[in-house]
Design a protein around this motif. Structure first.
Motif, PDB file in Angstrom:
ATOM      1  N   ASP A  75      -2.709  12.675  -2.735  1.00 15.35           N
ATOM      2  CA  ASP A  75      -3.010  11.246  -2.883  1.00 15.35           C
ATOM      3  C   ASP A  75      -2.867  10.802  -4.336  1.00 15.35           C
ATOM      4  O   ASP A  75      -2.256   9.772  -4.625  1.00 15.35           O
ATOM      5  CB  ASP A  75      -4.420  10.959  -2.366  1.00 15.35           C
ATOM      6  N   GLN A 104       0.839  -1.194   0.000  1.00 19.34           N
ATOM      7  CA  GLN A 104       0.000   0.000   0.000  1.00 19.34           C
ATOM      8  C   GLN A 104       0.881   1.254   0.000  1.00 19.34           C
ATOM      9  O   GLN A 104       1.962   1.258   0.579  1.00 19.34           O
ATOM     10  CB  GLN A 104      -0.907   0.014   1.236  1.00 19.34           C
ATOM     11  N   LYS A 133       0.601   6.167   4.138  1.00 18.25           N
ATOM     12  CA  LYS A 133      -0.691   6.594   4.677  1.00 18.25           C
ATOM     13  C   LYS A 133      -0.666   8.025   5.212  1.00 18.25           C
ATOM     14  O   LYS A 133      -1.588   8.791   4.983  1.00 18.25           O
ATOM     15  CB  LYS A 133      -1.120   5.660   5.808  1.00 18.25           C
TER      16      LYS A 133
END
Length: 185
Positions: free
Chosen positions: A72, A19, A22
C-alpha cells in the motif's frame, strides 16, 4: 517516518483526483508498470520474486498484514506524481500552506515578559515562501527538527509578530511536544 513528513504525505493523498488501485493484483500490476521487473517489485516490498508472481497472477490474495502495508505504501508513494507536483508548485508559488497543530511553543522573549512554553492550538496560513522552504528541505532529506524550525519561524513571523506589527523583540520560537500536526495546501 517523521511527523512533518507524515503530514506532507497526508496532504499529498488528499490531492489525489482518483483513488489508487484497491485489489492486491491491481496494486502489484501498478507497481510492475512503475518498476518494470518482478525482482524490483520484490525488493521494494521485501518479499521473494516468486511471491510477487503469485500476487500478480492472483494465486495468492491475502498477504500478511506487514507486507500488505508495504505494498500500500509503495503504491501510494508512486500514485499520481504529477498531481502532487502541481499542488506543491502551486503552494510554493501562490497558495502557501496552512498548518494546524497543537504543540508546546517556546520562545526567547525580553526580560520582564514570560517565555514559558505552553500548549497552544493554532491554525496559521503561512506564505508561499515557507511552503517552498519546507518542500525543498524535505526533498533534500532534512530532519524533522529542521522542518519544525521552518514552521516555527513561519509561526513567529505570521502569528506571534503579526507580520511585524507586534512582539518585535521575540526571537527563537520553538515547536516542541507536538500533539498533532496537519498541513493543507
Amino acid at each position: 517516518m517523521a511527523e512533518i513528513d507524515d503530514a506532507i504525505e497526508r496532504a499529498d493523498r488528499e490531492a489525489f483526483t482518483r483513488q489508487p488501485p484497491k485489489t492486491l493484483q491491481a496494486r502489484i500490476n501498478f507497481l510492475m508498470k512503475q518498476l518494470k521487473t518482478t525482482r524490483a517489485v520484490a525488493q521494494e516490498i521485501g518479499v521473494s520474486q516468486r511471491s510477487v508472481e503469485r500476487y500478480r497472477k492472483g494465486e495468492r490474495k491475502h498477504p500478511p498484514q506487514a507486507i500488505a502495508e508495504r505494498i500500500d505504501a509503495a503504491v501510494r508513494q508512486r500514485w499520481q506524481p504529477q498531481v502532487r507536483k502541481r499542488r506543491q508548485r502551486q503552494a510554493a508559488t501562490t497558495g502557501g500552506i496552512t498548518v494546524e497543530t497543537r504543540a508546546r511553543f517556546g520562545y526567547t522573549a525580553p526580560v520582564g515578559t514570560t517565555d514559558d512554553g505552553r500548549f497552544r492550538r493554532l491554525t496559521v496560513h503561512l506564505p508561499p515562501a515557507y511552503a517552498q522552504r519546507l518542500f525543498n528541505a524535505r526533498d533534500t532529506g532534512a530532519s524533522d527538527q529542521q522542518m519544525r524550525a521552518i514552521i516555527a519561524e513561519g509561526f513567529k513571523e505570521i502569528y506571534f509578530q503579526d507580520g511585524g506589527a507586534r512582539a518585535m523583540d521575540l526571537s527563537d520560537v520553538t515547536l516542541n511536544d507536538i500533539d498533532y500536526l496537519d498541513l493543507d495546501y
